[in-house]
Design an enzyme around this catalytic site. Structure first.
Site, PDB file in Angstrom:
ATOM      1  N   HIS A  78       0.815  -1.217   0.000  1.00 40.62           N
ATOM      2  CA  HIS A  78       0.000   0.000   0.000  1.00 40.62           C
ATOM      3  C   HIS A  78       0.849   1.268   0.000  1.00 40.62           C
ATOM      4  O   HIS A  78       0.354   2.351   0.330  1.00 40.62           O
ATOM      5  CB  HIS A  78      -1.005  -0.037   1.156  1.00 40.62           C
ATOM      6  CG  HIS A  78      -2.222  -0.817   0.784  1.00 40.62           C
ATOM      7  ND1 HIS A  78      -2.149  -2.113   0.339  1.00 40.62           N
ATOM      8  CD2 HIS A  78      -3.530  -0.493   0.730  1.00 40.62           C
ATOM      9  CE1 HIS A  78      -3.363  -2.541   0.050  1.00 40.62           C
ATOM     10  NE2 HIS A  78      -4.227  -1.576   0.274  1.00 40.62           N
ATOM     11  N   ASP A  81      -6.141   4.751   9.886  1.00 41.84           N
ATOM     12  CA  ASP A  81      -7.551   4.910   9.501  1.00 41.84           C
ATOM     13  C   ASP A  81      -8.054   3.684   8.743  1.00 41.84           C
ATOM     14  O   ASP A  81      -9.219   3.324   8.829  1.00 41.84           O
ATOM     15  CB  ASP A  81      -7.725   6.120   8.574  1.00 41.84           C
ATOM     16  CG  ASP A  81      -7.426   7.410   9.287  1.00 41.84           C
ATOM     17  OD1 ASP A  81      -7.330   7.401  10.523  1.00 41.84           O
ATOM     18  OD2 ASP A  81      -7.284   8.433   8.595  1.00 41.84           O
ATOM     19  N   GLU A 137      -9.806  13.693  14.761  1.00 37.77           N
ATOM     20  CA  GLU A 137      -9.215  13.938  13.439  1.00 37.77           C
ATOM     21  C   GLU A 137      -9.934  15.139  12.820  1.00 37.77           C
ATOM     22  O   GLU A 137     -10.762  15.776  13.484  1.00 37.77           O
ATOM     23  CB  GLU A 137      -9.362  12.720  12.512  1.00 37.77           C
ATOM     24  CG  GLU A 137      -8.444  11.572  12.855  1.00 37.77           C
ATOM     25  CD  GLU A 137      -8.160  10.643  11.681  1.00 37.77           C
ATOM     26  OE1 GLU A 137      -8.594  10.940  10.548  1.00 37.77           O
ATOM     27  OE2 GLU A 137      -7.513   9.603  11.902  1.00 37.77           O
TER      28      GLU A 137
HETATM   29  P1  FAD Z   1       4.213  -1.829   2.122  1.00 42.40           P
HETATM   30  O1  FAD Z   1       3.699  -0.721   1.302  1.00 42.40           O
HETATM   31  O2  FAD Z   1       4.120  -3.175   1.552  1.00 42.40           O
HETATM   32  O3  FAD Z   1       5.660  -1.533   2.649  1.00 42.40           O
HETATM   33  C1  FAD Z   1       6.032  -0.248   3.092  1.00 42.40           C
HETATM   34  C2  FAD Z   1       7.534  -0.198   3.408  1.00 42.40           C
HETATM   35  O4  FAD Z   1       7.796  -0.983   4.562  1.00 42.40           O
HETATM   36  C3  FAD Z   1       8.424  -0.771   2.305  1.00 42.40           C
HETATM   37  O5  FAD Z   1       9.643  -0.107   2.317  1.00 42.40           O
HETATM   38  C4  FAD Z   1       8.614  -2.208   2.719  1.00 42.40           C
HETATM   39  O6  FAD Z   1       9.792  -2.767   2.212  1.00 42.40           O
HETATM   40  C5  FAD Z   1       8.651  -2.072   4.224  1.00 42.40           C
HETATM   41  N1  FAD Z   1       8.099  -3.233   4.920  1.00 42.40           N
HETATM   42  C6  FAD Z   1       6.935  -3.868   4.690  1.00 42.40           C
HETATM   43  N2  FAD Z   1       6.780  -4.863   5.582  1.00 42.40           N
HETATM   44  C7  FAD Z   1       7.873  -4.834   6.371  1.00 42.40           C
HETATM   45  C8  FAD Z   1       8.312  -5.605   7.475  1.00 42.40           C
HETATM   46  N3  FAD Z   1       7.596  -6.616   7.956  1.00 42.40           N
HETATM   47  N4  FAD Z   1       9.498  -5.287   8.050  1.00 42.40           N
HETATM   48  C9  FAD Z   1      10.252  -4.267   7.591  1.00 42.40           C
HETATM   49  N5  FAD Z   1       9.881  -3.517   6.541  1.00 42.40           N
HETATM   50  C10 FAD Z   1       8.709  -3.793   5.950  1.00 42.40           C
HETATM   51  N6  FAD Z   1      -0.708   5.300   7.237  1.00 42.40           N
HETATM   52  C11 FAD Z   1      -0.943   5.818   8.449  1.00 42.40           C
HETATM   53  O7  FAD Z   1      -0.021   6.016   9.235  1.00 42.40           O
HETATM   54  N7  FAD Z   1      -2.205   6.138   8.833  1.00 42.40           N
HETATM   55  C12 FAD Z   1      -3.279   5.905   8.048  1.00 42.40           C
HETATM   56  O8  FAD Z   1      -4.402   6.192   8.450  1.00 42.40           O
HETATM   57  C13 FAD Z   1      -3.062   5.345   6.772  1.00 42.40           C
HETATM   58  N8  FAD Z   1      -4.094   5.069   5.957  1.00 42.40           N
HETATM   59  C14 FAD Z   1      -3.856   4.524   4.729  1.00 42.40           C
HETATM   60  C15 FAD Z   1      -4.946   4.242   3.901  1.00 42.40           C
HETATM   61  C16 FAD Z   1      -4.733   3.666   2.654  1.00 42.40           C
HETATM   62  C17 FAD Z   1      -5.925   3.354   1.778  1.00 42.40           C
HETATM   63  C18 FAD Z   1      -3.417   3.412   2.221  1.00 42.40           C
HETATM   64  C19 FAD Z   1      -3.183   2.850   0.865  1.00 42.40           C
HETATM   65  C20 FAD Z   1      -2.336   3.700   3.024  1.00 42.40           C
HETATM   66  C21 FAD Z   1      -2.541   4.255   4.288  1.00 42.40           C
HETATM   67  N9  FAD Z   1      -1.497   4.538   5.156  1.00 42.40           N
HETATM   68  C22 FAD Z   1      -1.731   5.065   6.394  1.00 42.40           C
HETATM   69  C23 FAD Z   1      -0.114   4.354   4.723  1.00 42.40           C
HETATM   70  C24 FAD Z   1       0.479   3.042   5.195  1.00 42.40           C
HETATM   71  O9  FAD Z   1       0.860   3.149   6.548  1.00 42.40           O
HETATM   72  C25 FAD Z   1       1.687   2.736   4.354  1.00 42.40           C
HETATM   73  O10 FAD Z   1       1.264   2.500   3.040  1.00 42.40           O
HETATM   74  C26 FAD Z   1       2.519   1.580   4.840  1.00 42.40           C
HETATM   75  O11 FAD Z   1       3.519   1.401   3.895  1.00 42.40           O
HETATM   76  C27 FAD Z   1       1.806   0.296   5.146  1.00 42.40           C
HETATM   77  O12 FAD Z   1       1.416  -0.402   4.035  1.00 42.40           O
HETATM   78  P2  FAD Z   1       1.823  -1.947   3.773  1.00 42.40           P
HETATM   79  O13 FAD Z   1       1.636  -2.771   4.966  1.00 42.40           O
HETATM   80  O14 FAD Z   1       1.101  -2.307   2.559  1.00 42.40           O
HETATM   81  O15 FAD Z   1       3.385  -1.824   3.529  1.00 42.40           O
END
Ligand code: FAD
Length: 515
Positions: free
Chosen positions: A90, A153, A266
């Site tokens: 994401h 969120d 918020e």
């Molecule tokens: P990825 O996008 O898959 O990874 C993000 C980063 O972390 C990459 O660099 C990856 O290599 C690294 N990573 C992933 N897993 C691990 C792991 N286990 N150990 C070490 N590194 C790792 N953020 C907020 O703070 N508050 C919100 O309310 C919020 N709402 C969101 C709503 C939506 C619809 C979206 C799309 C995103 C939102 N986000 C929010 C952002 C979100 O926190 C980030 O996108 C975050 O990257 C988490 O997504 P993911 O788990 O898919 O991680």
């Protein structure tokens, strides 16, 4: 094993592995999980942002920590390969991608480690780094009537993914971000070592990995603090015309003691128009609520502000008790009295509220279109200037999705983590969550994001990007400021060859031990 990895990589010139080599690689790595050829059309080459795509060498679906350690260790013995943990993909700007490298699908480990603990009378849950927060919520509430204290969120995000950034929502003013609500991690470092860390054990790794953008290690397990889960939530939205009144009330609420304020605070900016996405219709919580623009004072400008709050309660609380508590909190606020919307929902429903938005956006095709989002932390000292120029002028017609803005308290964030914040106790998160309708050029919106950042720099605003995205080491150095040296030292200790999270574009992969 390493010889085999080297041969495969040479044969394929760091392109996707041909399928017949996948099984050879899998055997040589001795994985319990599986490995798939990367391929540009595969999930590993894309993310939610939809702005970048790359071609990984392979997608690894590990069965657990040992598999992850094996992949990282084998990679460390090649000259150029990299490894990216992918949570739920994401990210917006390719942060979870590895061009020509290995992508580790953390979701394949999501079932590992679900274990409750009580330590000195406090409750915790050990969960996998690949678990989705929505599953942690559902399982904790249904099995133990307990829940984590600090959220995002939207909950279809992984534990490791948000902990690598911060994890912020309307509870963070009280409990800090998610990075302030974990007490122990299991991490696979860039050397392929499996380490357990906490504030007292391997503390540099613990604090470094929290907000560490995946640079120091892959979080395979986290110990998350829990609290008793409420049954219900009174969810409210109230409208302001004046930014100064909106911020005064929001800051008042986030600086009160527990019991003297709401449990969630918020806010968002919306356009003073009947636009269905960006205007008045975006405020009501229920289709039965009507937003009557006749109540907006004539003096109102092109944008309005909405404070969104919520109060937890139990099924056993009388409705009149909840009404009294809410009225007492609202009576000190200066919103437009007739523009107040409220709803009672279950606690779980409240936390899963963005799921409905997702379903709606999936139905109309907007979920899979590009999302040039911009997230910024802006100091209280700069927020009025930001509103005046960015919200009221540059973005007065909206961004095709929510424009969030709400205050946070620096003292709730642990300065030992890798998260970077602006100065001052009160700062705001501003999130421009652009949903791009089919047609208009994404480049224009990306350019507008750049223009906003450029303007912030030119005016000398005190700000930091959240979920940052930079292309050069120089930019990262500026972003980290006086935390840069500490971050580089931690990188040198835990990922000396810069194998991990190459999509963040920090350090160049090296074969020596200096990044
Ligand atoms: P990825 O996008 O898959 O990874 C993000 C980063 O972390 C990459 O660099 C990856 O290599 C690294 N990573 C992933 N897993 C691990 C792991 N286990 N150990 C070490 N590194 C790792 N953020 C907020 O703070 N508050 C919100 O309310 C919020 N709402 C969101 C709503 C939506 C619809 C979206 C799309 C995103 C939102 N986000 C929010 C952002 C979100 O926190 C980030 O996108 C975050 O990257 C988490 O997504 P993911 O788990 O898919 O991680």
């Amino acid at each position: 094993m390493i010889v085999c990895l080297g041969r495969i990589v040479q044969d394929t010139d760091a392109d996707s592995i041909p399928d017949d080599n996948v099984s050879t690689l899998s055997e040589s790595l001795d994985l319990q999980g599986t490995i798939e050829s990367g391929g540009i059309t595969g999930v590993a080459g894309k993310d939610f942002g939809g702005l970048y795509s790359v071609k990984p060498l392979a997608l690894i679906k590990p069965s657990g920590t040992e598999d992850i350690a094996r992949v990282v260790k084998a990679t460390s013995q090649t000259s150029h390969l990299t490894v990216a943990a992918r949570g739920n993909g994401h990210s917006i700007n390719g942060q979870a991608m590895a061009d020509g490298g290995f992508v580790i699908d953390m979701r394949s480990t999501e079932e590992n480690h679900f274990k409750p603990l009580t330590i000195d009378g406090s409750h915790y849950i050990d969960v996998s780094g690949g678990a989705l927060w929505e599953d942690v919520l559902r399982r904790c509430v249904s099995m133990f009537r307990l829940a984590p204290r600090s959220w995002t969120d939207y909950l279809s995000l992984t534990v490791g993914g948000t902990l690598s950034n911060a994890g912020v929502s309307g509870q963070a003013f009280r409990f800090g971000p998610q990075t302030s609500n974990v007490t122990e991690l299991e991490v696979v470092t860039g050397k392929g070592e499996i380490m357990v860390c906490s504030a007292t054990q391997n503390s540099e790794l613990f604090f470094g990995a929290l907000g560490g953008l995946g640079q120091l290690g892959i979080i395979t397990r986290a110990r998350v603090k829990l609290q008793p889960a409420p049954d219900m939530v009174r969810w409210l939205r109230v409208v302001y015309t004046e930014f100064e009144e909106f911020t005064r009330d929001a800051e008042f609420l986030v600086t009160q003691e527990e019991g003297e304020s709401f449990d969630y605070v918020e806010g968002f900016v919306f356009s003073n128009s009947d636009d269905p996405i960006n205007g008045w219709p975006s405020v009501p919580l229920d289709p039965d609520h009507e937003f009557n623009p006749a109540y907006i004072p004539q003096t109102a400008s092109s944008v309005l502000y909405c404070l969104e709050v919520a109060l937890h309660y139990r099924n056993s609380d009388r409705p009149s008790t909840v009404d009294t508590a809410v009225s007492r909190l609202l009576e000190r606020l200066g919103f437009i009295q007739r523009l107040k919307f409220q709803l009672n929902v279950s606690y779980v429903e409240f936390l899963l509220r963005v799921k409905q938005v997702e379903e709606h956006a999936k139905a109309n095709g907007n979920w899979d279109s590009p999302h040039p989002w911009l997230n910024i932390f802006i100091s209280k000292s700069s927020i009025v200037d930001f509103d005046r120029t960015v919200f009221r002028k540059m973005l007065k017609d909206g961004v095709g999705g929510p424009m969030l803005i709400y205050p946070l308290l620096r003292s709730k964030w642990d300065s030992r983590t890798s998260v970077v914040l602006p100065e001052g106790e009160i700062f705001y998160i501003v999130a421009l969550l652009r949903f791009v309708p089919k047609g208009p050029t994404v480049e224009k919106l990306v350019a507008q994001n750049h223009e906003i950042i450029k303007w912030c720099n030119k005016e000398g605003l005190d700000f930091k990007l959240y979920l940052p995205h930079y292309h050069s080491k120089e930019d990262w150095k500026r972003h980290f400021g006086n935390q840069w040296t500490r971050f580089v030292e931690r990188k040198t200790s835990f990922d000396p060859m810069a194998i991990l999270a190459p999509g963040q574009k920090f350090f160049k992969r090296t074969h020596t031990i200096k990044p």
